[in-house]
Scaffold this active site. Structure first.
Site, PDB file in Angstrom:
ATOM      1  N   SER A 207     -26.465   6.713   7.786  1.00 57.71           N
ATOM      2  CA  SER A 207     -26.690   7.435   6.532  1.00 57.71           C
ATOM      3  C   SER A 207     -27.753   8.494   6.754  1.00 57.71           C
ATOM      4  CB  SER A 207     -27.156   6.468   5.442  1.00 57.71           C
ATOM      5  OG  SER A 207     -27.710   7.205   4.365  1.00 57.71           O
TER       6      SER A 207
ATOM      7  N   HIS B 150     -22.368   8.835   6.973  1.00 58.68           N
ATOM      8  CA  HIS B 150     -22.427   8.391   5.576  1.00 58.68           C
ATOM      9  C   HIS B 150     -23.325   9.351   4.789  1.00 58.68           C
ATOM     10  CE1 HIS B 150     -22.172   5.203   2.466  1.00 58.68           C
ATOM     11  NE2 HIS B 150     -23.421   5.530   2.173  1.00 58.68           N
TER      12      HIS B 150
ATOM     13  N   ASP C 125     -24.923  10.241   1.109  1.00 59.72           N
ATOM     14  CA  ASP C 125     -25.243   9.661  -0.197  1.00 59.72           C
ATOM     15  C   ASP C 125     -25.471  10.749  -1.241  1.00 59.72           C
ATOM     16  OD1 ASP C 125     -25.306   6.770   0.288  1.00 59.72           O
ATOM     17  OD2 ASP C 125     -26.900   7.257   1.710  1.00 59.72           O
TER      18      ASP C 125
ATOM     19  N   MET D 150     -26.362  11.541  -5.049  1.00 63.36           N
ATOM     20  CA  MET D 150     -26.986  10.933  -6.236  1.00 63.36           C
ATOM     21  C   MET D 150     -27.259  12.010  -7.283  1.00 63.36           C
ATOM     22  SD  MET D 150     -29.690   8.402  -4.391  1.00 63.36           S
ATOM     23  CE  MET D 150     -29.276   7.531  -2.862  1.00 63.36           C
TER      24      MET D 150
ATOM     25  N   HIS E  69     -20.437   8.869  -0.333  1.00 64.96           N
ATOM     26  CA  HIS E  69     -20.729   7.804  -1.291  1.00 64.96           C
ATOM     27  C   HIS E  69     -21.255   8.435  -2.570  1.00 64.96           C
ATOM     28  CE1 HIS E  69     -23.364   3.956  -2.093  1.00 64.96           C
ATOM     29  NE2 HIS E  69     -22.470   4.170  -3.035  1.00 64.96           N
TER      30      HIS E  69
ATOM     31  N   MET F 292     -22.776   8.334  -5.928  1.00 64.61           N
ATOM     32  CA  MET F 292     -23.534   7.541  -6.902  1.00 64.61           C
ATOM     33  C   MET F 292     -23.800   8.458  -8.082  1.00 64.61           C
ATOM     34  SD  MET F 292     -25.948   5.656  -4.137  1.00 64.61           S
ATOM     35  CE  MET F 292     -25.470   6.843  -2.888  1.00 64.61           C
TER      36      MET F 292
ATOM     37  N   MET G 234     -22.515  -2.908  -2.005  1.00 62.49           N
ATOM     38  CA  MET G 234     -23.928  -2.532  -1.940  1.00 62.49           C
ATOM     39  C   MET G 234     -24.773  -3.782  -1.714  1.00 62.49           C
ATOM     40  SD  MET G 234     -24.255   0.770  -2.255  1.00 62.49           S
ATOM     41  CE  MET G 234     -26.045   0.665  -2.179  1.00 62.49           C
TER      42      MET G 234
ATOM     43  N   ASP H 229     -23.611  -1.654   2.705  1.00 65.40           N
ATOM     44  CA  ASP H 229     -24.532  -0.512   2.614  1.00 65.40           C
ATOM     45  C   ASP H 229     -25.853  -0.935   1.985  1.00 65.40           C
ATOM     46  OD1 ASP H 229     -25.748   1.944   2.319  1.00 65.40           O
ATOM     47  OD2 ASP H 229     -24.303   2.738   0.879  1.00 65.40           O
TER      48      ASP H 229
HETATM   49  C1  DX5 Z   1     -28.712   3.629  -1.031  1.00 69.40           C
HETATM   50  C2  DX5 Z   1     -27.680   4.342  -0.183  1.00 69.40           C
HETATM   51  C3  DX5 Z   1     -27.653   3.910   1.227  1.00 69.40           C
HETATM   52  C4  DX5 Z   1     -28.938   4.168   1.984  1.00 69.40           C
HETATM   53  C5  DX5 Z   1     -29.089   3.090   2.973  1.00 69.40           C
HETATM   54  O1  DX5 Z   1     -28.498   3.929  -2.365  1.00 69.40           O
HETATM   55  O2  DX5 Z   1     -26.382   4.135  -0.699  1.00 69.40           O
HETATM   56  O3  DX5 Z   1     -26.560   4.472   1.932  1.00 69.40           O
HETATM   57  O4  DX5 Z   1     -28.965   5.390   2.652  1.00 69.40           O
HETATM   58  O5  DX5 Z   1     -30.353   3.201   3.519  1.00 69.40           O
HETATM   59  P1  DX5 Z   1     -31.019   1.989   4.297  1.00 69.40           P
HETATM   60  O6  DX5 Z   1     -30.165   1.703   5.491  1.00 69.40           O
HETATM   61  O7  DX5 Z   1     -32.363   2.511   4.625  1.00 69.40           O
HETATM   62  O8  DX5 Z   1     -31.054   0.810   3.346  1.00 69.40           O
HETATM   63 ZN    ZN Z   2     -24.673   4.810   0.608  1.00 65.92          ZN
END
Ligand code: DX5
Ligand code: ZN
Length: 219
Positions: free
Chosen positions: A6, A31, A33, A35, A64, A66, A135, A173
């Site tokens: 990620s 990956h 993320d 948000m 991903h 969110m 998650m 994740d």
């Molecule tokens: C959290 C994300 C993850 C995050 C994981 O909301 O969806 O993908 O980047 O990070 P680590 O591996 O540090 O938990």
């Molecule tokens: Zn993620």
């Protein structure tokens, strides 16, 4: 078994370098993320960044989302070059229609579930997804501690997968390190996202190797 670094924990002033670091050290996916500050209490990046990343790597982009109202952004992320698009069951009102939309763009459709959401919430759409993203932290931030109670959900989904001969991938994740990756693997996960474990270190290549060794060997 796939490793999906990620980039949330990458150095954004050196994003190209940090992407190549994992690409050259055995990453299977990247990956990303996304948000929106509404579905989760953090804001990250949008389709323009995905498009920029698409132009510099051949790695499949595991996007991903969110975000609230993900149906409004499927087209933008598909056109930006996403290969896999995860939407949250908690954010989707018309889940079936959104998954259809992802498939219409010939992208892999993935459904994500939060730690507090039971697997029964996604039962009706299991036959139409390419991936289930479980998650193992509450979404919003990298660097959180793995929630061990989420392992039971991997086991449940793995059992349903076997019983119905489904072929979807099971992605985990959040909080993945050299210990939790083994627990998730043993429970049945086959795609492993890791952010801070890989990037919050002076030697990401070594961390990639550690994770790969955990998947290859039982020790
Ligand atoms: C959290 C994300 C993850 C995050 C994981 O909301 O969806 O993908 O980047 O990070 P680590 O591996 O540090 O938990
Ligand atoms: Zn993620």
């Amino acid at each position: 078994m796939k490793i999906a670094p990620s980039i949330l924990s990458a150095d954004f002033t050196n994003l190209r370098r940090d992407i190549y670091l994992v690409e050259e050290n055995g990453a299977d996916y990247l990956h990303i993320d996304i948000m929106d500050g509404h579905f989760v209490p953090n804001i990250t990046m949008g389709p323009n960044i995905v498009q920029a990343i698409r132009s510099i790597t051949k790695l499949p982009l595991d996007v991903h989302l969110m975000i609230k109202k993900p149906e409004h952004f499927i087209e933008a992320f598909a056109n930006a070059g996403a290969d896999i698009i995860s939407i949250h069951i908690e954010a989707a009102t018309h889940i079936h229609a959104i998954l259809q939309k992802i498939k219409k763009f010939h992208k892999k459709a993935s459904i994500a579930i939060n730690p507090g959401t039971p697997t029964s919430a996604i039962q009706a759409i299991l036959s139409m997804v390419d991936q289930i993203l479980i998650m193992s932290v509450n979404p919003g931030f990298g660097g959180q501690k793995f929630l061990p109670e989420t392992l039971a959900k991997i086991t449940e989904i793995t059992t349903i997968k076997k019983n119905n001969k489904y072929s979807f991938d099971i992605e985990i994740d959040g909080g993945i390190d050299e210990y939790t990756i083994k627990q998730a693997k043993n429970a049945g996960a086959n795609v492993f996202v890791a952010g801070s474990f890989i990037y919050n270190t002076t030697n990401p290549a070594r961390k990639m190797k550690m994770l790969r060794d955990c998947l290859n060997f039982n020790f």
